[in-house]
Write a protein that holds these residues in place. Structure first.
Motif, PDB file in Angstrom:
ATOM      1  N   GLN A  55       0.817  -1.211   0.000  1.00  0.00           N
ATOM      2  CA  GLN A  55       0.000   0.000   0.000  1.00  0.00           C
ATOM      3  C   GLN A  55       0.852   1.261   0.000  1.00  0.00           C
ATOM      4  O   GLN A  55       0.565   2.233  -0.699  1.00  0.00           O
ATOM      5  N   LEU A  56       1.908   1.236   0.791  1.00  0.00           N
ATOM      6  CA  LEU A  56       2.735   2.428   0.981  1.00  0.00           C
ATOM      7  C   LEU A  56       3.815   2.592  -0.078  1.00  0.00           C
ATOM      8  O   LEU A  56       4.389   3.660  -0.236  1.00  0.00           O
ATOM      9  N   ASN A  57       4.138   1.502  -0.764  1.00  0.00           N
ATOM     10  CA  ASN A  57       5.248   1.452  -1.725  1.00  0.00           C
ATOM     11  C   ASN A  57       6.585   1.726  -1.054  1.00  0.00           C
ATOM     12  O   ASN A  57       7.539   2.192  -1.675  1.00  0.00           O
ATOM     13  N   LYS A  58       6.647   1.437   0.221  1.00  0.00           N
ATOM     14  CA  LYS A  58       7.880   1.492   1.003  1.00  0.00           C
ATOM     15  C   LYS A  58       7.646   0.677   2.264  1.00  0.00           C
ATOM     16  O   LYS A  58       6.502   0.324   2.590  1.00  0.00           O
ATOM     17  N   CYS A  59       8.715   0.386   2.989  1.00  0.00           N
ATOM     18  CA  CYS A  59       8.576  -0.395   4.212  1.00  0.00           C
ATOM     19  C   CYS A  59       7.866   0.422   5.286  1.00  0.00           C
ATOM     20  O   CYS A  59       8.074   1.636   5.403  1.00  0.00           O
ATOM     21  N   VAL A  60       7.018  -0.242   6.070  1.00  0.00           N
ATOM     22  CA  VAL A  60       6.276   0.426   7.135  1.00  0.00           C
ATOM     23  C   VAL A  60       7.207   0.971   8.216  1.00  0.00           C
ATOM     24  O   VAL A  60       6.887   1.945   8.891  1.00  0.00           O
ATOM     25  N   PHE A  61       8.377   0.363   8.385  1.00  0.00           N
ATOM     26  CA  PHE A  61       9.365   0.855   9.341  1.00  0.00           C
ATOM     27  C   PHE A  61      10.259   1.868   8.630  1.00  0.00           C
ATOM     28  O   PHE A  61      11.045   1.507   7.758  1.00  0.00           O
ATOM     29  N   ASN A  62      10.123   3.120   9.008  1.00  0.00           N
ATOM     30  CA  ASN A  62      10.808   4.185   8.285  1.00  0.00           C
ATOM     31  C   ASN A  62      12.217   4.386   8.850  1.00  0.00           C
ATOM     32  O   ASN A  62      12.483   5.285   9.633  1.00  0.00           O
ATOM     33  N   ASP A  63      13.119   3.525   8.435  1.00  0.00           N
ATOM     34  CA  ASP A  63      14.483   3.559   8.941  1.00  0.00           C
ATOM     35  C   ASP A  63      15.470   3.496   7.782  1.00  0.00           C
ATOM     36  O   ASP A  63      15.154   3.907   6.662  1.00  0.00           O
ATOM     37  N   LEU A  64      16.645   2.944   8.015  1.00  0.00           N
ATOM     38  CA  LEU A  64      17.695   2.894   7.003  1.00  0.00           C
ATOM     39  C   LEU A  64      17.251   2.183   5.721  1.00  0.00           C
ATOM     40  O   LEU A  64      17.705   2.529   4.629  1.00  0.00           O
ATOM     41  N   VAL A  65      16.357   1.222   5.842  1.00  0.00           N
ATOM     42  CA  VAL A  65      15.901   0.480   4.659  1.00  0.00           C
ATOM     43  C   VAL A  65      15.301   1.422   3.624  1.00  0.00           C
ATOM     44  O   VAL A  65      15.618   1.335   2.429  1.00  0.00           O
ATOM     45  N   ASN A  66      14.439   2.328   4.064  1.00  0.00           N
ATOM     46  CA  ASN A  66      13.821   3.252   3.112  1.00  0.00           C
ATOM     47  C   ASN A  66      14.815   4.264   2.563  1.00  0.00           C
ATOM     48  O   ASN A  66      14.694   4.702   1.413  1.00  0.00           O
ATOM     49  N   GLU A  67      15.812   4.622   3.352  1.00  0.00           N
ATOM     50  CA  GLU A  67      16.874   5.508   2.848  1.00  0.00           C
ATOM     51  C   GLU A  67      17.671   4.811   1.755  1.00  0.00           C
ATOM     52  O   GLU A  67      17.968   5.398   0.705  1.00  0.00           O
ATOM     53  N   VAL A  68      18.012   3.562   1.989  1.00  0.00           N
ATOM     54  CA  VAL A  68      18.766   2.791   0.999  1.00  0.00           C
ATOM     55  C   VAL A  68      17.924   2.566  -0.246  1.00  0.00           C
ATOM     56  O   VAL A  68      18.433   2.625  -1.368  1.00  0.00           O
ATOM     57  N   ALA A  69      16.632   2.337  -0.070  1.00  0.00           N
ATOM     58  CA  ALA A  69      15.742   2.052  -1.202  1.00  0.00           C
ATOM     59  C   ALA A  69      15.774   3.172  -2.235  1.00  0.00           C
ATOM     60  O   ALA A  69      15.860   2.911  -3.448  1.00  0.00           O
ATOM     61  N   ALA A  70      15.688   4.415  -1.778  1.00  0.00           N
ATOM     62  CA  ALA A  70      15.686   5.550  -2.701  1.00  0.00           C
ATOM     63  C   ALA A  70      17.001   5.632  -3.473  1.00  0.00           C
ATOM     64  O   ALA A  70      17.024   5.926  -4.672  1.00  0.00           O
ATOM     65  N   LYS A  71      18.094   5.352  -2.795  1.00  0.00           N
ATOM     66  CA  LYS A  71      19.406   5.396  -3.448  1.00  0.00           C
ATOM     67  C   LYS A  71      19.603   4.209  -4.386  1.00  0.00           C
ATOM     68  O   LYS A  71      20.203   4.344  -5.453  1.00  0.00           O
ATOM     69  N   PHE A  72      19.087   3.061  -3.978  1.00  0.00           N
ATOM     70  CA  PHE A  72      19.180   1.849  -4.797  1.00  0.00           C
ATOM     71  C   PHE A  72      18.446   2.046  -6.122  1.00  0.00           C
ATOM     72  O   PHE A  72      18.932   1.652  -7.186  1.00  0.00           O
ATOM     73  N   GLU A  73      17.290   2.677  -6.067  1.00  0.00           N
ATOM     74  CA  GLU A  73      16.507   2.880  -7.290  1.00  0.00           C
ATOM     75  C   GLU A  73      17.271   3.693  -8.317  1.00  0.00           C
ATOM     76  O   GLU A  73      17.161   3.448  -9.528  1.00  0.00           O
ATOM     77  N   ASN A  74      18.066   4.641  -7.861  1.00  0.00           N
ATOM     78  CA  ASN A  74      18.793   5.525  -8.775  1.00  0.00           C
ATOM     79  C   ASN A  74      20.213   5.057  -9.081  1.00  0.00           C
ATOM     80  O   ASN A  74      20.938   5.738  -9.802  1.00  0.00           O
ATOM     81  N   ALA A  75      20.595   3.918  -8.543  1.00  0.00           N
ATOM     82  CA  ALA A  75      21.951   3.395  -8.758  1.00  0.00           C
ATOM     83  C   ALA A  75      21.975   2.388  -9.902  1.00  0.00           C
ATOM     84  O   ALA A  75      20.947   1.825 -10.285  1.00  0.00           O
ATOM     85  N   ASP A  76      23.182   2.168 -10.421  1.00  0.00           N
ATOM     86  CA  ASP A  76      23.362   1.165 -11.470  1.00  0.00           C
ATOM     87  C   ASP A  76      23.689  -0.205 -10.900  1.00  0.00           C
ATOM     88  O   ASP A  76      23.729  -1.186 -11.638  1.00  0.00           O
ATOM     89  N   GLY A  77      23.959  -0.253  -9.596  1.00  0.00           N
ATOM     90  CA  GLY A  77      24.283  -1.541  -9.010  1.00  0.00           C
ATOM     91  C   GLY A  77      24.370  -1.470  -7.508  1.00  0.00           C
ATOM     92  O   GLY A  77      24.421  -0.385  -6.902  1.00  0.00           O
ATOM     93  N   LEU A  78      24.389  -2.639  -6.905  1.00  0.00           N
ATOM     94  CA  LEU A  78      24.442  -2.770  -5.457  1.00  0.00           C
ATOM     95  C   LEU A  78      25.471  -3.832  -5.096  1.00  0.00           C
ATOM     96  O   LEU A  78      25.438  -4.950  -5.622  1.00  0.00           O
ATOM     97  N   ILE A  79      26.403  -3.466  -4.216  1.00  0.00           N
ATOM     98  CA  ILE A  79      27.378  -4.428  -3.703  1.00  0.00           C
ATOM     99  C   ILE A  79      27.217  -4.490  -2.188  1.00  0.00           C
ATOM    100  O   ILE A  79      27.212  -3.465  -1.512  1.00  0.00           O
ATOM    101  N   VAL A  80      27.064  -5.706  -1.687  1.00  0.00           N
ATOM    102  CA  VAL A  80      26.815  -5.905  -0.265  1.00  0.00           C
ATOM    103  C   VAL A  80      28.006  -6.607   0.370  1.00  0.00           C
ATOM    104  O   VAL A  80      28.419  -7.687  -0.071  1.00  0.00           O
ATOM    105  N   GLY A  81      28.579  -5.978   1.389  1.00  0.00           N
ATOM    106  CA  GLY A  81      29.666  -6.590   2.135  1.00  0.00           C
ATOM    107  C   GLY A  81      29.183  -7.011   3.507  1.00  0.00           C
ATOM    108  O   GLY A  81      28.430  -6.287   4.163  1.00  0.00           O
ATOM    109  N   SER A  82      29.612  -8.189   3.936  1.00  0.00           N
ATOM    110  CA  SER A  82      29.171  -8.677   5.249  1.00  0.00           C
ATOM    111  C   SER A  82      30.260  -9.501   5.914  1.00  0.00           C
ATOM    112  O   SER A  82      30.974 -10.265   5.248  1.00  0.00           O
ATOM    113  N   PRO A  83      30.365  -9.391   7.232  1.00  0.00           N
ATOM    114  CA  PRO A  83      31.180 -10.357   7.968  1.00  0.00           C
ATOM    115  C   PRO A  83      30.431 -11.676   8.035  1.00  0.00           C
ATOM    116  O   PRO A  83      29.209 -11.720   7.810  1.00  0.00           O
TER     117      PRO A  83
END
Length: 207
Positions: A55-83
């Motif tokens: 319904q909202l077209n974004k996550c109901v929890f308005n935190d880092l996920v929604n910040e990343v989402a906007a940047k992800f949409e406008n990016a050409d790629g995503l690289i995820v680093g994890s321990p």
């Protein structure tokens, strides 16, 4: 052209960040902008399957996920680093990615995706496999390197001694740069792949 890099490590100057910084240097040489987003030590809420994102077209929890989402949409790629924690990406990375990919409805076709993991000793390839599942679920080409995308280290900064691991990170960035440039040229000439069929959803059980 821009690549978003997610640092899933909660530690400052972590071995995961070392690898991402190696990539960022190469991307800069290749004329591709980068942004590193650090998850840090803040609690990352997991998905609660509320379906509000439909319904909202974004996550109901308005935190880092929604910040990343906007940047992800406008990016050409995503690289995820994890321990690596218990032969898997850490819980914060998985929570972020599960919510990010489920709550975003923009077309991710032909955005490049890649993962890079850092382990003390074992569990790197199983973690690498988990992260790549997110990309292959939505038409994102997965970028390879000269070896599986991982490095090894325990204390902060130790991974810099892993010459092969650091070289693997740099090679990954070069391959990603080539793919991003090639895909952009392809989109100009041919456009994105057409989807002539309606999406089919087959559930194993139906009422």
């Amino acid at each position: 052209m821009k690549v978003l890099l997610i640092n899933g490590s909660p530690r400052k100057n972590s071995n995961t960040l070392l690898a991402l910084n190696e990539m960022a240097k190469v991307f800069s040489e290749e004329g591709i902008e980068t942004e590193i987003i650090n998850i840090g030590t803040k609690a990352m809420q997991g998905c609660i399957a509320c379906e509000k994102c439909r319904q909202l077209n974004k996550c109901v929890f308005n935190d880092l996920v929604n910040e990343v989402a906007a940047k992800f949409e406008n990016a050409d790629g995503l690289i995820v680093g994890s321990p690596v924690y218990y032969a898997a990406p850490n819980a914060s990375v998985q929570a972020l990615l599960q919510r990010l990919f489920y709550s975003t409805h923009f077309d991710k076709t032909m955005k490049i995706g890649a993962s890079f993991v850092c382990a003390r000793r074992s569990g790197a390839t199983s973690s690498f496999d988990v992260l790549n599942k997110f990309f292959t679920n939505c038409g994102m080409p997965v970028v390879s390197s000269q070896y599986w995308n991982n490095s090894h280290g325990w204390e902060a900064g130790e991974a810099i001694k892993d010459d092969e691991g650091m070289q693997t990170a740099r090679t990954l960035a070069r391959n990603a740069s080539f793919l991003i440039k090639s895909i952009n040229l392809g989109k100009e000439k041919f456009g994105l792949p057409k989807m002539p069929e309606d999406r089919v959803w087959t559930n194993f059980f139906r009422d």
